[in-house]
Design a protein around this motif. Structure first.
Motif, PDB file in Angstrom:
ATOM      1  N   LEU A  18       0.863  -1.174   0.000  1.00 59.04           N
ATOM      2  CA  LEU A  18       0.000   0.000   0.000  1.00 59.04           C
ATOM      3  C   LEU A  18       0.903   1.229   0.000  1.00 59.04           C
ATOM      4  O   LEU A  18       1.659   1.448   0.948  1.00 59.04           O
ATOM      5  CB  LEU A  18      -0.903   0.014   1.236  1.00 59.04           C
ATOM      6  CG  LEU A  18      -1.729  -1.266   1.466  1.00 59.04           C
ATOM      7  CD1 LEU A  18      -2.578  -1.117   2.729  1.00 59.04           C
ATOM      8  CD2 LEU A  18      -2.599  -1.586   0.256  1.00 59.04           C
ATOM      9  N   THR A  19       0.833   2.003  -1.070  1.00 59.17           N
ATOM     10  CA  THR A  19       1.710   3.163  -1.235  1.00 59.17           C
ATOM     11  C   THR A  19       0.914   4.444  -1.027  1.00 59.17           C
ATOM     12  O   THR A  19      -0.025   4.731  -1.774  1.00 59.17           O
ATOM     13  CB  THR A  19       2.339   3.169  -2.638  1.00 59.17           C
ATOM     14  OG1 THR A  19       3.070   1.948  -2.828  1.00 59.17           O
ATOM     15  CG2 THR A  19       3.293   4.342  -2.797  1.00 59.17           C
ATOM     16  N   ILE A  55       3.295  -0.914   4.087  1.00 59.14           N
ATOM     17  CA  ILE A  55       2.898   0.475   3.834  1.00 59.14           C
ATOM     18  C   ILE A  55       4.156   1.281   3.516  1.00 59.14           C
ATOM     19  O   ILE A  55       5.101   1.313   4.299  1.00 59.14           O
ATOM     20  CB  ILE A  55       2.185   1.085   5.051  1.00 59.14           C
ATOM     21  CG1 ILE A  55       0.893   0.309   5.356  1.00 59.14           C
ATOM     22  CG2 ILE A  55       1.851   2.555   4.786  1.00 59.14           C
ATOM     23  CD1 ILE A  55       0.168   0.803   6.604  1.00 59.14           C
ATOM     24  N   THR A  56       4.157   1.924   2.350  1.00 52.96           N
ATOM     25  CA  THR A  56       5.280   2.751   1.949  1.00 52.96           C
ATOM     26  C   THR A  56       4.751   4.056   1.362  1.00 52.96           C
ATOM     27  O   THR A  56       3.574   4.393   1.568  1.00 52.96           O
ATOM     28  CB  THR A  56       6.213   1.987   0.985  1.00 52.96           C
ATOM     29  OG1 THR A  56       7.376   2.763   0.718  1.00 52.96           O
ATOM     30  CG2 THR A  56       5.516   1.615  -0.302  1.00 52.96           C
ATOM     31  N   HIS A  57       5.563   4.798   0.637  1.00 58.17           N
ATOM     32  CA  HIS A  57       5.138   6.139   0.229  1.00 58.17           C
ATOM     33  C   HIS A  57       5.846   6.587  -1.030  1.00 58.17           C
ATOM     34  O   HIS A  57       6.911   6.079  -1.388  1.00 58.17           O
ATOM     35  CB  HIS A  57       5.440   7.143   1.341  1.00 58.17           C
ATOM     36  CG  HIS A  57       6.902   7.297   1.643  1.00 58.17           C
ATOM     37  ND1 HIS A  57       7.662   8.341   1.174  1.00 58.17           N
ATOM     38  CD2 HIS A  57       7.759   6.513   2.364  1.00 58.17           C
ATOM     39  CE1 HIS A  57       8.911   8.201   1.582  1.00 58.17           C
ATOM     40  NE2 HIS A  57       9.005   7.105   2.308  1.00 58.17           N
ATOM     41  N   THR A  58       5.255   7.564  -1.699  1.00 63.41           N
ATOM     42  CA  THR A  58       5.932   8.303  -2.757  1.00 63.41           C
ATOM     43  C   THR A  58       6.435   9.617  -2.172  1.00 63.41           C
ATOM     44  O   THR A  58       5.978  10.066  -1.128  1.00 63.41           O
ATOM     45  CB  THR A  58       4.983   8.601  -3.924  1.00 63.41           C
ATOM     46  OG1 THR A  58       3.886   9.384  -3.452  1.00 63.41           O
ATOM     47  CG2 THR A  58       4.454   7.323  -4.555  1.00 63.41           C
ATOM     48  N   ARG A  97       7.635   0.960   5.608  1.00 61.60           N
ATOM     49  CA  ARG A  97       8.951   1.231   5.029  1.00 61.60           C
ATOM     50  C   ARG A  97       8.987   2.690   4.598  1.00 61.60           C
ATOM     51  O   ARG A  97       8.162   3.126   3.797  1.00 61.60           O
ATOM     52  CB  ARG A  97       9.212   0.328   3.830  1.00 61.60           C
ATOM     53  CG  ARG A  97      10.652   0.379   3.321  1.00 61.60           C
ATOM     54  CD  ARG A  97      10.846   1.390   2.228  1.00 61.60           C
ATOM     55  NE  ARG A  97      12.262   1.493   1.836  1.00 61.60           N
ATOM     56  CZ  ARG A  97      12.729   2.320   0.913  1.00 61.60           C
ATOM     57  NH1 ARG A  97      11.910   3.128   0.275  1.00 61.60           N
ATOM     58  NH2 ARG A  97      14.017   2.362   0.635  1.00 61.60           N
ATOM     59  N   LEU A  98       9.900   3.483   5.179  1.00 60.94           N
ATOM     60  CA  LEU A  98       9.973   4.884   4.809  1.00 60.94           C
ATOM     61  C   LEU A  98      11.401   5.300   4.519  1.00 60.94           C
ATOM     62  O   LEU A  98      12.348   4.775   5.097  1.00 60.94           O
ATOM     63  CB  LEU A  98       9.383   5.772   5.902  1.00 60.94           C
ATOM     64  CG  LEU A  98      10.087   5.849   7.246  1.00 60.94           C
ATOM     65  CD1 LEU A  98       9.766   7.167   7.937  1.00 60.94           C
ATOM     66  CD2 LEU A  98       9.615   4.713   8.155  1.00 60.94           C
ATOM     67  N   ASN A  99      11.500   6.228   3.590  1.00 56.17           N
ATOM     68  CA  ASN A  99      12.789   6.849   3.301  1.00 56.17           C
ATOM     69  C   ASN A  99      12.551   8.339   3.063  1.00 56.17           C
ATOM     70  O   ASN A  99      12.946   8.911   2.053  1.00 56.17           O
ATOM     71  CB  ASN A  99      13.459   6.206   2.089  1.00 56.17           C
ATOM     72  CG  ASN A  99      14.947   6.529   2.040  1.00 56.17           C
ATOM     73  OD1 ASN A  99      15.591   6.699   3.083  1.00 56.17           O
ATOM     74  ND2 ASN A  99      15.502   6.617   0.845  1.00 56.17           N
ATOM     75  N   GLY A 100      11.850   8.928   4.024  1.00 53.32           N
ATOM     76  CA  GLY A 100      11.511  10.339   3.965  1.00 53.32           C
ATOM     77  C   GLY A 100      11.092  10.800   5.348  1.00 53.32           C
ATOM     78  O   GLY A 100      11.298  10.100   6.335  1.00 53.32           O
ATOM     79  N   HIS A 101      10.474  11.947   5.425  1.00 57.84           N
ATOM     80  CA  HIS A 101      10.150  12.544   6.712  1.00 57.84           C
ATOM     81  C   HIS A 101       8.872  11.949   7.303  1.00 57.84           C
ATOM     82  O   HIS A 101       7.924  11.645   6.588  1.00 57.84           O
ATOM     83  CB  HIS A 101       9.998  14.057   6.556  1.00 57.84           C
ATOM     84  CG  HIS A 101      11.147  14.696   5.842  1.00 57.84           C
ATOM     85  ND1 HIS A 101      12.443  14.584   6.288  1.00 57.84           N
ATOM     86  CD2 HIS A 101      11.203  15.433   4.697  1.00 57.84           C
ATOM     87  CE1 HIS A 101      13.253  15.226   5.464  1.00 57.84           C
ATOM     88  NE2 HIS A 101      12.526  15.748   4.488  1.00 57.84           N
ATOM     89  N   ALA A 102       8.849  11.814   8.615  1.00 61.80           N
ATOM     90  CA  ALA A 102       7.645  11.432   9.353  1.00 61.80           C
ATOM     91  C   ALA A 102       7.459  12.453  10.456  1.00 61.80           C
ATOM     92  O   ALA A 102       8.379  12.718  11.231  1.00 61.80           O
ATOM     93  CB  ALA A 102       7.781  10.028   9.935  1.00 61.80           C
ATOM     94  N   ARG A 103       6.283  13.027  10.518  1.00 62.09           N
ATOM     95  CA  ARG A 103       6.018  14.096  11.467  1.00 62.09           C
ATOM     96  C   ARG A 103       4.676  13.869  12.168  1.00 62.09           C
ATOM     97  O   ARG A 103       3.745  13.334  11.570  1.00 62.09           O
ATOM     98  CB  ARG A 103       5.978  15.464  10.760  1.00 62.09           C
ATOM     99  CG  ARG A 103       7.300  15.889  10.120  1.00 62.09           C
ATOM    100  CD  ARG A 103       8.329  16.219  11.197  1.00 62.09           C
ATOM    101  NE  ARG A 103       9.575  16.765  10.646  1.00 62.09           N
ATOM    102  CZ  ARG A 103      10.624  16.036  10.320  1.00 62.09           C
ATOM    103  NH1 ARG A 103      10.575  14.705  10.437  1.00 62.09           N
ATOM    104  NH2 ARG A 103      11.727  16.614   9.871  1.00 62.09           N
ATOM    105  N   ALA A 104       4.600  14.321  13.412  1.00 58.52           N
ATOM    106  CA  ALA A 104       3.338  14.418  14.151  1.00 58.52           C
ATOM    107  C   ALA A 104       2.551  13.100  14.051  1.00 58.52           C
ATOM    108  O   ALA A 104       3.087  12.041  14.370  1.00 58.52           O
ATOM    109  CB  ALA A 104       2.545  15.612  13.634  1.00 58.52           C
TER     110      ALA A 104
END
Length: 246
Positions: A18-19, A55-58, A97-104
């Motif tokens: 799930l992106t 769960i990952t992200h663009t 899985r993340l390779n960027g910012h995570a906030r709040a």
């Protein structure tokens, strides 16, 4: 013509990927994104072909927390509690899985996952305290699985920290080079064994949600509706320091 999905799905050898794909607002937890993510989790949970969820992200941000521009306060805190509860109660493991910012609130989503890996570009910060808020809902999974002294530091100061520190304090399980081995282990495990084991490993989080979820969602809304938080959010949107910053 329909709007593009905010959560994209595909299956990779029994792993439902799930992106989060809402780069215009840094994958913020809008009501629409939460609804799509919740529906995707439900679908994965009932699909016998799926062994686990990833769960990952663009883009350069995993999740920026609440989407105040789109939704205001609204039912956001309650929706986040329900999303965290859904992940905790899902019968299948959820990996972030993340390779960027995570906030709040994005850290609440991250901490709710059973396993989390991050790359060197990831950064983390509980920014709520600097806005006149508190990481009320996000604190539930964070305190259930992270070193409490370290969590207190970052919840109270809003300092940003890197992946090495996130791994050290238990917010992140491992560096992202471990992902292939983690997914191989999940693929090699029985569905029944995974479900029964997850009941054990999520017990503390599920108990904390039952005890504190509704109260902290209400507290979060109260803080968002305060004059001090209104000034803090306004200062952040205007890219200036709030009056209490010295």
């Amino acid at each position: 013509m329909t709007d593009a999905p905010l959560v994209r799905r595909h299956t990779d050898r029994a792993i439902e990927v799930l992106t989060l794909d809402s780069p215009h607002n840094r994958n913020a937890l809008s009501a629409a994104l939460i609804a799509e993510l919740s529906a995707a989790l439900d679908s994965a949970d009932t699909d016998p072909r799926v062994r686990a969820v990833l769960i990952t992200h663009t883009g350069g941000t995993f999740c920026a927390g609440a989407d105040l521009k789109a939704d205001g306060v609204g039912s956001g805190p309650k929706l986040l509690v329900e999303l965290i509860r859904q992940i905790a109660e899902l019968s299948k493991p959820v990996v972030a899985r993340l390779n960027g910012h995570a906030r709040a609130g994005g850290l609440g989503l991250l901490a709710a996952c059973d396993i989390a890996v991050a790359g060197s570009a990831a950064t983390f910060a509980f920014t709520e305290v600097r806005l006149g808020l508190a990481a009320s809902v996000a604190s539930i999974p964070v305190l259930a699985g992270t070193d409490p002294r370290a969590a207190a530091r970052y919840l109270l100061t809003g300092e940003a920290f890197d992946t090495a520190e996130a791994v050290r304090i238990g917010l992140v399980t491992a560096w992202d080079e471990s992902l292939d081995g983690i997914l191989a282990g999940l693929r090699a495990s029985s569905p029944q064994g995974l479900a029964a084991t997850k009941e054990i490993t999520t017990a503390a989080l599920r108990q904390a949600l039952a005890a504190e979820g509704d109260r902290l969602a209400l507290r979060s809304r109260e803080l968002f509706e305060s004059a001090q938080a209104a000034e803090g959010v306004r200062a952040a949107l205007e890219r200036r320091n709030p009056p209490w910053a010295i």
